[in-house]
Design an enzyme around this catalytic site. Structure first.
Site, PDB file in Angstrom:
ATOM      1  N   ASP A   1       0.772  -1.134   0.193  1.00 44.00           N
ATOM      2  CA  ASP A   1       0.032  -0.081  -0.080  1.00 44.00           C
ATOM      3  C   ASP A   1       0.924   1.173   0.113  1.00 44.00           C
ATOM      4  OD1 ASP A   1      -1.627   1.986   0.571  1.00 44.00           O
ATOM      5  OD2 ASP A   1      -2.249   1.270   2.787  1.00 44.00           O
TER       6      ASP A   1
ATOM      7  N   GLU B   1      -7.334   0.551  -4.231  1.00 44.24           N
ATOM      8  CA  GLU B   1      -7.296   0.753  -2.700  1.00 44.24           C
ATOM      9  C   GLU B   1      -8.447   0.351  -2.268  1.00 44.24           C
ATOM     10  OE1 GLU B   1      -5.399   4.720  -1.843  1.00 44.24           O
ATOM     11  OE2 GLU B   1      -3.442   4.108  -2.625  1.00 44.24           O
TER      12      GLU B   1
END
Ligand code: AMP
Length: 654
Positions: A42, A210
């Protein structure tokens, strides 16, 4: 000599030396074949997080960094003698603001001239200039020289750090990775992220959105109770970006229905509002303006970010910065309601986006089964309250960690894409394209080929016709965006289709849009009536790094790594010499040891102290060359240890 170099540079322990379970643990981590793993990263605006699927345990591990933290600041800093990434870079940001780079995600894939960048630049203490093709370049001072870096290079450094964190944990090289991006990232931003991954030495298996990654994390947990279709709303408010997605989960199928967002809205904007508020207060109280002083602004910003977090669980907090500007201390307080007032328009903008996403998905809010909060800023009480009101009291899901959910989902996706990994959850993911894609037709009209929120991968072919008699070529301009006028949208690229046969206007040709699993677009055009084919594919290379540049940056990244290694080696050698100086001085001062040393030995130690000290100073406060330092440390070991080794008490004394 710099005090910083005396810090402990060795790991506190290495698993091999602590116990005999190293082999077992290694196997546990890597799966029973001991093969390398694919990781999920991430890559956040303010923090990044890395995770891996543990095959043997059938679960994801969020990996701690060398500081023991599961999230690592997306910061890179440059000093006269080293490059720092992560916590080390963020920790020195207040003293070295001009050379501490953050927010690369706000710049990646964008053009220097975009107004949004101009606004950000006013808040950043580091310098950004325009490079070729209007690409933003970051200016830093490294080893005393000015260096211009592409945003992809900065992001690649953060990715390298995340890769190294995973490698340290897995004790094996890592090559393959899934990287997440905001769902609302456009084509250039996605491609630039892939380029950053390549420079970091990664094989980017896939770019995933995401909120989709977060949905995987949430859905895996819940799907046992999910025999029927379940509508899940993901609300992802991070440090610099905001995304929402509506997904349906049924059995193993995870399908994104719609996504919306703002790639330029997040915690940093809330911090900025507080900074502006206190800059004004400081001006009022002291008649001094700190808005042009990067050091003072950076320190105030850090204090504001801390205060913002505190306000998530208290209703009032203080903001204190010693010697903020010209020796004047700053001390003030702020209430939660004032913080909310300062940011209310931004919070409301978030709610409008939520509404738009549900409209696009054509799902009524009462049909949403779960609302999942992701991203650090989703902890803000006002944000939760507005969401609560919007979803009419539906309880918000708090079972997943908002900081880790995205990396978790990316790790699952990475395992799914890796061959031969067993025990991986059975799921199929269908994502959507966030923006409409089309071409410009006569009259500057945007003719949409792929509407936003179309499930990907997708391939669509449309037939267009010429607008003039005997037209031999046609210019195809590809745009993304929602505006009716093509030129108001984002031009991705253009190409000519030559070789059209002489014919009256209205002659047909095909245009094909294909989007792959990474959300990356290829456009081709073909004239087929005469049998002659003309086909051109564009991949939005304009504004993207060329293969040659990427190759150059991979080499540069290598040289950065080599310099970092050299720096550590030198620091270790200096520490080692320092250690000996300390031990030798202490030995000479100790009465017992002193009494056991001959005057010749004392003489030898004294002159060794003098030589080691001068080597560390290098005569002009600059230490000597690495090899000289290392050789002398070895010499000292040979000379000093036999002398003191004969004194039994010496080692117990130490
Ligand atoms: P992310 O990009 O998800 O790592 O989110 C980082 C952002 O979340 C930063 O702007 C943080 O200041 C913010 N953040 C983290 N914890 C809190 C909290 N307790 N309250 C408000 N904001 C927070």
């Amino acid at each position: 000599m710099s005090q910083k170099l005396l810090c402990k540079l060795q790991p506190l322990f290495s698993p091999e030396t602590v116990d005999g379970n190293h082999g077992r643990r290694l196997k546990e981590r890597m799966g029973k074949n001991g093969k390398g793993c694919a990781i999920g990263i991430d890559l956040g605006t303010t923090y990044s997080c890395v995770a891996v699927w543990l095959e043997q345990h059938g679960r994801v591990e969020i990996i701690h960094n060398d500081q023991g933290n599961k999230i690592t600041p997306s910061f890179v800093a440059f000093t006269d003698d080293q490059r720092l990434i992560g916590d080390a870079a963020k920790n020195q940001a207040a003293t070295n603001p001009e050379n501490t780079v953050f927010d690369a995600k706000r710049l990646i894939g964008r053009k220097y001239s975009e107004p949004i960048i101009k606004n950000d630049m006013m808040l950043w203490p580091f310098k950004v200039i325009a490079g070729d093709n209007d690409k933003p370049m970051i200016v830093v001072k490294y080893h005393g020289k000015e260096k211009h870096l592409f945003v992809e290079e900065i992001s690649s450094m953060v990715l390298t750090k995340m890769r190294e964190i995973a490698e340290a944990y897995l004790e094996s090289p890592v090559k393959n990775a899934v990287i997440t991006v905001p769902a609302y990232f456009n084509d250039s931003q996605r491609k630039a992220t892939i380029d950053a991954g390549v420079i970091a030495g990664l094989n980017v298996m896939r770019i995933i959105n995401e909120p989709t990654a977060a949905a995987i994390a949430y859905g895996l947990d819940k799907r046992t109770n999910c025999k029927k279709k379940r509508n899940i709303f993901i609300f992802d408010l991070g440090g610099g970006t905001f995304d929402v997605s509506l997904l349906t989960i049924k059995g193993k199928e995870f399908k994104v229905q719609a996504t919306a967002g703002n790639t330029h809205l997040g915690g940093e904007d809330f911090d900025s509002r507080m900074v502006e508020y206190f800059v004004e207060e400081f001006r009022r109280k002291s008649k001094l303006d700190i808005s042009e002083n990067p050091k003072a602004l950076r320190r105030l910003r850090s204090a504001c970010e801390r205060a913002k977090r505190t306000l998530s669980w208290t209703t009032c907090t203080t903001v204190e910065v010693d010697c903020l500007f010209q020796g004047i201390d700053f001390c003030s307080s702020i209430t939660r309601s004032r913080f909310e007032e300062l940011n209310m328009d931004l919070f409301e903008e978030c709610m409008e986006t939520v509404d738009r996403c549900l409209n696009d998905a054509k799902i009524d809010k009462c049909k949403v089964h779960d609302v999942v909060l992701v991203g650090g800023s989703s902890r803000i009480p006002k944000v939760k309250e507005l969401l609560d009101d919007f979803f009419k009291g539906k309880s918000l899901c708090k079972s997943i960690n908002p900081d880790e959910a995205v990396a978790y989902g990316a790790a699952v996706q990475a395992a799914l894409l890796s061959k031969g990994i067993k025990n991986v959850p059975d799921l199929v993911l269908y994502d959507v394209t966030p923006l409409s894609l089309g071409i410009c037709i006569k009259g500057d009209i945007m003719s949409v080929v792929i509407p936003r929120n179309t499930t990907i991968p997708v391939k669509k072919t449309y037939c267009y016709t010429t607008s003039a008699d005997n037209q031999s070529s046609v210019l195809i301009e590809v745009y993304e965006g929602e505006r009716a006028r093509a030129s108001d949208n984002n031009l991705l690229g253009s190409f000519d289709l030559f070789g059209l046969p002489p014919a009256p206007r209205g002659h047909p040709f095909d245009v094909c849009f294909a989007i792959d699993e990474n959300g990356i677009l290829c456009v081709s055009a073909k004239e087929k009536t005469t049998g002659s084919k003309n086909e051109i594919t564009i991949t939005n290379d304009k504004g993207r790094l060329s293969a040659h540049e990427i190759k150059k940056f991979i080499q540069e990244a290598e040289s950065f790594r080599a310099e970092d290694k050299k720096f550590l080696r030198k620091a270790n050698a200096m520490n080692s010499l320092n250690d000996y100086i300390y031990k030798m001085k202490k030995a000479l001062k100790n009465d017992y040891i002193n009494s056991k040393l001959s005057s010749e030995e004392k003489e030898k130690i004294s002159s060794a102290i003098t030589k080691a000290t001068s080597l560390l100073d290098g005569g002009n406060n600059k230490p000597g060359e690495i090899e000289v330092l290392e050789d002398y440390a070895k010499e000292l070991k040979i000379m000093f240890e036999p002398i003191v080794g004969k004194i039994d008490l010496f080692f117990s004394f130490y």
